[in-house]
Design a protein around this motif. Structure first.
Motif, PDB file in Angstrom:
ATOM      1  N   ALA A 281      16.537   8.158 -48.826  1.00 27.01           N
ATOM      2  CA  ALA A 281      16.064   7.525 -49.951  1.00 27.01           C
ATOM      3  C   ALA A 281      16.558   8.075 -51.146  1.00 27.01           C
ATOM      4  O   ALA A 281      16.538   7.697 -52.316  1.00 27.01           O
ATOM      5  CB  ALA A 281      14.524   7.784 -49.940  1.00 27.01           C
ATOM      6  N   TYR A 282      16.723   9.519 -51.234  1.00 26.94           N
ATOM      7  CA  TYR A 282      17.410  10.198 -52.478  1.00 26.94           C
ATOM      8  C   TYR A 282      18.632   9.734 -52.738  1.00 26.94           C
ATOM      9  O   TYR A 282      18.886   9.442 -53.802  1.00 26.94           O
ATOM     10  CB  TYR A 282      17.103  11.788 -52.202  1.00 26.94           C
ATOM     11  CG  TYR A 282      15.687  12.198 -52.109  1.00 26.94           C
ATOM     12  CD1 TYR A 282      15.138  12.559 -53.518  1.00 26.94           C
ATOM     13  CD2 TYR A 282      14.991  12.408 -51.156  1.00 26.94           C
ATOM     14  CE1 TYR A 282      13.996  13.072 -53.726  1.00 26.94           C
ATOM     15  CE2 TYR A 282      13.679  12.971 -51.337  1.00 26.94           C
ATOM     16  CZ  TYR A 282      13.081  13.254 -52.385  1.00 26.94           C
ATOM     17  OH  TYR A 282      11.841  13.875 -52.485  1.00 26.94           O
ATOM     18  N   GLY A 283      19.520   9.420 -51.587  1.00 28.57           N
ATOM     19  CA  GLY A 283      20.869   8.890 -51.896  1.00 28.57           C
ATOM     20  C   GLY A 283      20.784   7.543 -52.579  1.00 28.57           C
ATOM     21  O   GLY A 283      21.588   7.223 -53.572  1.00 28.57           O
ATOM     22  N   VAL A 284      20.130   6.578 -51.896  1.00 29.45           N
ATOM     23  CA  VAL A 284      19.968   5.198 -52.461  1.00 29.45           C
ATOM     24  C   VAL A 284      19.443   5.462 -53.963  1.00 29.45           C
ATOM     25  O   VAL A 284      19.890   4.823 -55.126  1.00 29.45           O
ATOM     26  CB  VAL A 284      19.092   4.311 -51.810  1.00 29.45           C
ATOM     27  CG1 VAL A 284      18.892   3.175 -52.338  1.00 29.45           C
ATOM     28  CG2 VAL A 284      19.494   4.275 -50.374  1.00 29.45           C
ATOM     29  N   ASP A 285      18.355   6.172 -54.276  1.00 29.76           N
ATOM     30  CA  ASP A 285      17.850   6.474 -55.577  1.00 29.76           C
ATOM     31  C   ASP A 285      18.676   7.054 -56.690  1.00 29.76           C
ATOM     32  O   ASP A 285      18.858   6.393 -57.839  1.00 29.76           O
ATOM     33  CB  ASP A 285      16.464   7.325 -55.458  1.00 29.76           C
ATOM     34  CG  ASP A 285      15.766   6.958 -56.828  1.00 29.76           C
ATOM     35  OD1 ASP A 285      15.413   5.617 -56.956  1.00 29.76           O
ATOM     36  OD2 ASP A 285      14.766   7.691 -57.201  1.00 29.76           O
TER      37      ASP A 285
ATOM     38  N   ALA B 137      11.214   1.436 -60.104  1.00 31.06           N
ATOM     39  CA  ALA B 137      11.157   2.917 -59.647  1.00 31.06           C
ATOM     40  C   ALA B 137      11.225   3.134 -58.260  1.00 31.06           C
ATOM     41  O   ALA B 137      10.938   2.177 -57.344  1.00 31.06           O
ATOM     42  CB  ALA B 137       9.900   3.520 -60.215  1.00 31.06           C
ATOM     43  N   GLY B 138      11.991   4.243 -57.837  1.00 30.35           N
ATOM     44  CA  GLY B 138      12.207   4.263 -56.304  1.00 30.35           C
ATOM     45  C   GLY B 138      11.259   5.482 -56.045  1.00 30.35           C
ATOM     46  O   GLY B 138      10.135   5.158 -56.006  1.00 30.35           O
ATOM     47  N   ILE B 139      11.686   6.804 -55.898  1.00 29.55           N
ATOM     48  CA  ILE B 139      10.789   7.651 -55.177  1.00 29.55           C
ATOM     49  C   ILE B 139      10.146   8.417 -56.485  1.00 29.55           C
ATOM     50  O   ILE B 139      10.355   8.590 -57.549  1.00 29.55           O
ATOM     51  CB  ILE B 139      11.873   8.900 -54.701  1.00 29.55           C
ATOM     52  CG1 ILE B 139      12.723   8.359 -53.605  1.00 29.55           C
ATOM     53  CG2 ILE B 139      11.199  10.063 -54.371  1.00 29.55           C
ATOM     54  CD1 ILE B 139      13.611   9.439 -53.130  1.00 29.55           C
ATOM     55  N   GLU B 140       8.869   8.652 -55.822  1.00 36.26           N
ATOM     56  CA  GLU B 140       8.002   9.230 -56.953  1.00 36.26           C
ATOM     57  C   GLU B 140       7.229  10.299 -56.160  1.00 36.26           C
ATOM     58  O   GLU B 140       7.101  10.512 -55.102  1.00 36.26           O
ATOM     59  CB  GLU B 140       6.786   8.250 -57.268  1.00 36.26           C
ATOM     60  CG  GLU B 140       7.140   6.940 -57.962  1.00 36.26           C
ATOM     61  CD  GLU B 140       6.222   6.046 -58.567  1.00 36.26           C
ATOM     62  OE1 GLU B 140       5.011   6.130 -58.072  1.00 36.26           O
ATOM     63  OE2 GLU B 140       6.547   5.224 -59.198  1.00 36.26           O
ATOM     64  N   TRP B 141       7.022  11.304 -57.071  1.00 36.87           N
ATOM     65  CA  TRP B 141       6.231  12.672 -56.786  1.00 36.87           C
ATOM     66  C   TRP B 141       5.085  12.514 -57.470  1.00 36.87           C
ATOM     67  O   TRP B 141       5.179  12.558 -58.645  1.00 36.87           O
ATOM     68  CB  TRP B 141       7.021  13.862 -57.076  1.00 36.87           C
ATOM     69  CG  TRP B 141       8.211  13.968 -56.059  1.00 36.87           C
ATOM     70  CD1 TRP B 141       8.670  13.211 -55.117  1.00 36.87           C
ATOM     71  CD2 TRP B 141       9.434  14.992 -56.386  1.00 36.87           C
ATOM     72  NE1 TRP B 141       9.805  13.968 -54.554  1.00 36.87           N
ATOM     73  CE2 TRP B 141      10.259  14.734 -55.398  1.00 36.87           C
ATOM     74  CE3 TRP B 141       9.475  16.192 -57.408  1.00 36.87           C
ATOM     75  CZ2 TRP B 141      11.345  15.534 -55.369  1.00 36.87           C
ATOM     76  CZ3 TRP B 141      10.567  16.975 -57.210  1.00 36.87           C
ATOM     77  CH2 TRP B 141      11.470  16.676 -56.080  1.00 36.87           C
TER      78      TRP B 141
END
Length: 293
Positions: free
Chosen positions: A235-239, A256-260
């Motif tokens: 997921a980090y690679g795609v984002d 938006a992709g990954i969210e913290w």
């Protein structure tokens, strides 16, 4: 009769092992670098000698990109994703392209161990960690080369052939390839059988790919699935690839992709997470690999 003075004694040289009496001689460094170069060269020779195998590995992401992407592009409005569906799908297909050769490095390590080829490599006068680093470097280069082939189709999905954009995407693929290769090696040195490795990959790879945001936005997933995606290196690679596109082509900014904790982490932080994961996996693999068999 005078007894000759004894010569300076030391530990006898062990065939196939680096001399530990001299900490960092330039000759040893050159030997270690030559070993890494030889392993990378071996992987590139294997890639060039198997064009059919390489083409077959590229067919799946290309079919997904143009058949699945072309079919769903008419059904999914651009407003739902921020970009056309094929453009949205492109980073995920780049990640799919690099993941297969990166994972093959782990499978090859197990088969080399079973065939006895690894034992022959271990007789070389270099550190075990050097051999593992060479395997990781070779897998990273091969995966990035295959990803670069698919990168040539950027114009077909509406992206410009901007040199800086292509450089950013290539850098993102190299980073993702390194991390996936290191994780594959860490898994391979922990498992003794290729069958177990294949079974485990069959269980986790497709869920990891679907939780990467490569096919659909992560915001549409339930909360527990989004939490799993935040721990997914794919997921980090795609984002990373998707946000690199948004940097150079602002009108192609996707959802938006990954969210913290409800916020999207900065792009350099995502790259640092990916790099840290790869380094940690490689250190763990080296720790396990250095154990005598």
């Amino acid at each position: 009769m005078t007894t000759p003075a004894p010569t300076t004694s030391g530990a006898p040289d062990t065939p196939g092992a680096p001399d530990a009496s001299d900490p960092t001689p330039p000759g040893r460094l050159r030997r270690e670098l030559r070993a890494i170069h030889a392993l990378v060269h071996r992987d590139l020779l294997r890639l060039s000698s198997q064009p059919t195998h390489t083409a077959l590995m590229l067919i799946q992401p290309v079919l997904y990109l143009f058949v699945l992407g072309g079919g769903l592009a008419a059904l999914i409005p651009t407003s739902a994703l921020g970009v056309g569906y094929q453009t949205y799908l492109f980073p995920g297909m780049l990640m799919m392209t690099v993941q297969t050769p990166a994972i093959m490095v782990g499978i090859r390590l197990i088969t080399d161990r079973q065939s006895g080829y690894l034992r022959e490599l271990l007789m070389a006068p270099v550190h075990r960690s050097t051999l593992l680093l060479g395997s990781c470097a070779g897998g990273t280069v091969v995966a990035a080369v295959q990803g670069a082939v698919l990168l040539a189709l950027a114009g077909a999905v509406g992206l410009p052939y901007d040199p800086l954009l292509l450089a950013l995407l290539l850098a993102g693929m190299i980073l993702a390839s390194f991390t996936i290769t290191a994780l594959s090696l860490a898994l391979a040195v922990s498992l003794g059988r290729a069958e177990l490795f294949h079974m485990l990959l069959g269980l986790v790879m497709m869920p990891l790919l679907f939780l990467s945001g490569g096919f659909f936005p992560l915001e549409g997933l339930p909360g527990w699935a989004r939490s799993l995606a935040a721990c997914n290196p794919l997921a980090y690679g795609v984002d990373l690839l998707r946000r690199s596109i948004a940097l150079r082509v602002p009108e192609q900014a996707p959802v938006a992709g990954i969210e913290w904790f409800g916020r999207q982490p900065p792009l350099p932080l995502e790259a640092a997470v990916l790099l840290t994961t790869g380094v940690a996996a490689l250190l763990w693999a080296a720790h396990r690999f250095n154990r005598p068999e």
